[in-house]
Design an enzyme around this catalytic site. Structure first.
Site, PDB file in Angstrom:
ATOM      1  N   GLU A 135       0.802  -1.226   0.000  1.00 60.26           N
ATOM      2  CA  GLU A 135       0.000   0.000   0.000  1.00 60.26           C
ATOM      3  C   GLU A 135       0.833   1.274   0.000  1.00 60.26           C
ATOM      4  O   GLU A 135       0.288   2.372   0.064  1.00 60.26           O
ATOM      5  CB  GLU A 135      -0.955   0.005   1.211  1.00 60.26           C
ATOM      6  CG  GLU A 135      -1.980  -1.124   1.172  1.00 60.26           C
ATOM      7  CD  GLU A 135      -3.055  -1.031   2.249  1.00 60.26           C
ATOM      8  OE1 GLU A 135      -2.947  -0.151   3.138  1.00 60.26           O
ATOM      9  OE2 GLU A 135      -3.999  -1.848   2.199  1.00 60.26           O
TER      10      GLU A 135
ATOM     11  N   ASP B 225     -19.065   1.637  11.292  1.00 56.88           N
ATOM     12  CA  ASP B 225     -17.642   1.645  10.900  1.00 56.88           C
ATOM     13  C   ASP B 225     -17.349   2.815   9.959  1.00 56.88           C
ATOM     14  O   ASP B 225     -16.519   2.715   9.057  1.00 56.88           O
ATOM     15  CB  ASP B 225     -17.232   0.301  10.254  1.00 56.88           C
ATOM     16  CG  ASP B 225     -15.722   0.175  10.068  1.00 56.88           C
ATOM     17  OD1 ASP B 225     -14.974   0.933  10.710  1.00 56.88           O
ATOM     18  OD2 ASP B 225     -15.295  -0.677   9.269  1.00 56.88           O
TER      19      ASP B 225
HETATM   20 CA    CA Z   1     -12.789   0.163  11.051  1.00 56.61          CA
END
Ligand code: CA
Length: 725
Positions: A106, A346
């Site tokens: 990443e 979330d």
């Molecule tokens: Ca999370």
């Protein structure tokens, strides 16, 4: 139908390559994995020669990419234009270096005076000659392998910071390490977290005014979030800001956050949130806003997700899902903006923060822009954090709108799944995750790697806290009938599956609307880079690295790298030649937790690639290796075992073993033998690979029940794979 789509996609990809005159023939690998034509680049006078003046002027420093988002503003825009919408046909591979694992990559490369610094999976660091790919040094922090089980989202690392002759990396086991930029030798190392707790670090540190800023991850597993500043020279902790209150019985932390937590945050929390830490991790975005001498910090979701379990369903829970402005010297609170009060999905605000000057209603405003998980694109005045505008950049169904007076969302009915299960968009993976976006001041557009991935949320009536394991308080049930989903349960599941898409959205932040959008067949596309050559670069999960025109979105160029690309690209110049570099390697949370039958092959190792005009290098030869066929045993298991196994499988296994990144349990040969299975699951025989032992969580009988369930999955898979298409 699906097959036809894929075929036509494949064919158009071939046509595209042909039309652009790409060289697609592959050469055999050279004896070393460094494919380079030595160009006699001189070593820099001093390695890692970065200071605040250089960072402040990084925009005009065309040769370099000095920090994570190139400049303090983190626009991921470079004025370089040698590679442009006219010359792009000549773009070819300059060099590549194969990495040591097929786990996710990443990192955005940092380039300082002809030297490239990257971090790779497992928080390793490499320095390379940016013109040739020659490896100058490598550093392995020797993480605790079993710590991988605490990594919600793969053992990825998003990059390093460079400052005053040193390179800084955060490690998956929570350390911050300073390395000599010339040699890779360790200068100092600090443990930044309680390593007994499930903290991890995947973010790139930032260097600001002689301090190194670092946060951490782990909200789902039960931690309390914070961000810290360490002295770049000595490694001493300068300040720490906790994003959520601790247990009031423990008194203040003696940290920079004490006053703000007591006055602003504590009254917004209820129940016993501290037992699971509350969450609010700072796991990605931190930018230095020089105009107002403030750090802007993105704060993550709650632990557990479900607001009813976290805070009795009451209160905003500051500073979850917020942007915090802090004094960079002391960590003192300046202001905050909370996007999703009382978050329960979330919905993090850790996504990239990008600074810009925008002309809004005839006035030039210094703003921050963010496309957080909740699907709205926010433009916020940097001076005091006042919301200017917010509109959805992807389809979302949780809010009617964002009220510009209060700055708060007006939520839709049952968005909080209080009255039964609800399919919510975006789901927990977000309308946009960590993948970098970019802003081109010439086109005035923000290029967002966006996605729609719905999730069905239901209150989990049987929820129990599992410290160190996955904690949501949510049951992910079958989709209920709704305005969006109709028909029998299997039809609704199929409709929900069909909603999974990716998009490259070219967003006008002033008008708050898309200028153009490219639809992708899959979500989880790579970070973007935009340049003065009227280009946008983006890598895709199918291995393509592509360039489009920044103003129109027209496809101009693409290169097949044979491994999914997620990372943000960078561009730089050495000896007058422009390069574009990107890391390949698929993984991250979708790579681990989302089944993907598109690819029947084992992903090859990750790679770092650099491209230039007339580049003539080739990738190492790619030999597809089929993923192992499922090989279930013919034992019979009881219904009770299958039922227990199913529960435990979804509680403990799927978060890491449900996608193509880690070994797929329905293909593992260990399922054939109870002793071998127990040796791995209970005794930790594969801990060195990152497979933790689960003896604190599972009994031998539980492990055997999971084996029963996995055998059943393997039988299903074997049947599907041998069935005629
Ligand atoms: Ca999370």
């Amino acid at each position: 139908m699906k097959q036809n789509n894929k075929l036509s996609l494949f064919l158009s990809a071939l046509l595209l390559i042909g039309a652009c005159g790409r060289k697609t023939e592959e050469q055999p690998a050279t004896p070393t994995n460094v494919i380079a034509a030595q160009t006699g680049v001189k070593a820099p006078k001093r390695y890692g020669d970065v200071d605040q003046a250089r960072l402040s002027n990084a925009g005009a420093d065309l040769d370099n990419w000095l920090s994570y988002g190139r400049t303090n503003a983190e626009q991921r825009y470079s004025p370089l234009d040698q590679i442009n919408d006219e010359t792009i046909d000549e773009l070819g591979l300059a060099w590549s270096v194969e990495l040591d694992t097929n786990r996710g990559q990443e990192a955005t490369p940092i380039i300082v005076d002809g030297v490239m610094y990257i971090s790779t999976a497992w928080s390793k660091v490499m320095a390379l000659d940016a013109a040739t790919g020659k490896v100058l040094w490598k550093f392995d922090p020797e993480n605790i392998g079993a710590k991988a089980a605490h990594a919600c989202c793969d053992v990825v690392n998003r990059g390093v910071a460079v400052w005053n002759g040193k390179v800084f990396v955060g490690t998956i086991d929570g350390r911050l390490i300073a390395l000599d930029a010339a040699t890779g030798a360790k200068v100092w190392e600090k443990i930044t977290v309680d390593q007994e707790k499930p903290y991890t670090i995947t973010m790139a540190p930032r260097a600001v005014k002689g301090k190194i800023i670092i946060g951490n991850s782990g909200a789902e597993l039960g931690v309390r979030g914070y961000v810290s500043a360490y002295d770049a020279e000595s490694g001493e902790l300068v300040w720490r800001f906790y994003t959520v209150p601790g247990n009031p019985a423990d008194g203040p932390d003696g940290a920079a956050s004490d006053d703000a937590l007591a006055e602003l945050a504590l009254p917004t929390w209820h129940g016993e949130w501290w037992t699971l830490g509350g969450g609010g991790t700072v796991w990605d975005s931190v930018v230095y806003d020089e105009a107002f001498d403030q750090l802007l910090v993105g704060v993550g979701n709650g632990a557990p997700w479900n607001h009813r379990y976290r805070s009795n369903g009451e209160g905003d829970n500051l500073f979850l899902s917020s942007i915090l402005a802090l004094d960079p010297d002391t960590g003192a609170y300046k202001w905050h903006y909370q996007a999703s009060p009382g978050e329960t999905w979330d919905y993090t605000n850790t996504q990239q923060i990008t600074l810009a000057e925008l002309e809004i209603d005839g006035e030039t405003r210094k703003v921050l822009m963010q496309a957080p998980k909740n699907g709205f694109f926010y433009v916020i005045d940097c001076k005091e954090g006042k919301l200017i505008s917010a509109e959805p950049y992807v389809y979302q169904n949780w809010a009617e709108r964002i009220d510009l007076e209060t700055g708060r969302p007006v939520e839709t009915a049952n968005a909080r799944y209080l009255d039964g299960p609800q399919m919510v968009l975006p789901g927990g993976i977000g309308g946009h995750a960590w993948h970098p976006m970019s802003f081109n001041p010439e086109t005035g557009l923000v290029y967002i790697p966006a996605m729609t991935v719905p999730l069905v949320y239901a209150h989990n009536h049987d929820y129990e806290i599992h410290p160190g394991r996955w904690n949501t308080g949510v049951s992910f049930t079958d989709p209920p009938a709704s305005a969006e989903l109709k028909g029998a349960p299997e039809e609704r599941r199929a409709q929900m599956q069909a909603m999974q898409k990716g998009y490259l959205v070219a967003w006008d932040p002033v008008k708050q609307e898309p200028r153009w959008t490219i639809e992708r067949d899959w979500p989880w596309n790579g970070g973007t880079l935009t340049t003065g050559g009227n280009l946008v670069f983006e890598g895709l999960p199918n291995g393509e690295f592509e360039a489009r025109s920044a103003d129109s979105g027209k496809a101009l160029w693409s290169f097949q790298s044979h491994r999914g690309i997620m990372a943000g690209p960078a561009t730089y110049r050495v000896d007058g030649e422009q390069y574009v570099a990107v890391l390949g390697g698929y993984g991250g949370s979708m790579g681990m937790a989302t089944p993907d039958d598109r690819n029947r092959f084992v992903p090859p190792n990750g790679i770092v690639m650099a491209f230039k005009l007339n580049g003539e290098a080739s990738l190492p030869a790619y030999e597809p290796v089929a993923r192992p066929a499922p090989s279930p045993s013919d034992e019979s298991f009881t219904e009770a075992q299958l039922e227990t196994g199913r529960d435990q499988y979804f509680t403990y296994c799927t978060i890491c073993h449900n996608g193509p990144t880690n070994p797929e349990l329905n293909r593992t040969p260990y399922m054939q033998n109870a002793d071998a299975w127990r040796a791995v699951v209970i005794d930790g025989a594969l801990e060195h690979n990152g497979m933790a032992n689960f003896r604190d969580y599972l009994s031998n009988d539980d492990a055997e029940a999971i084996r029963a369930y996995v055998n059943m999955l393997a039988r299903d898979l074997a049947e599907r794979e041998t069935a005629p298409q």
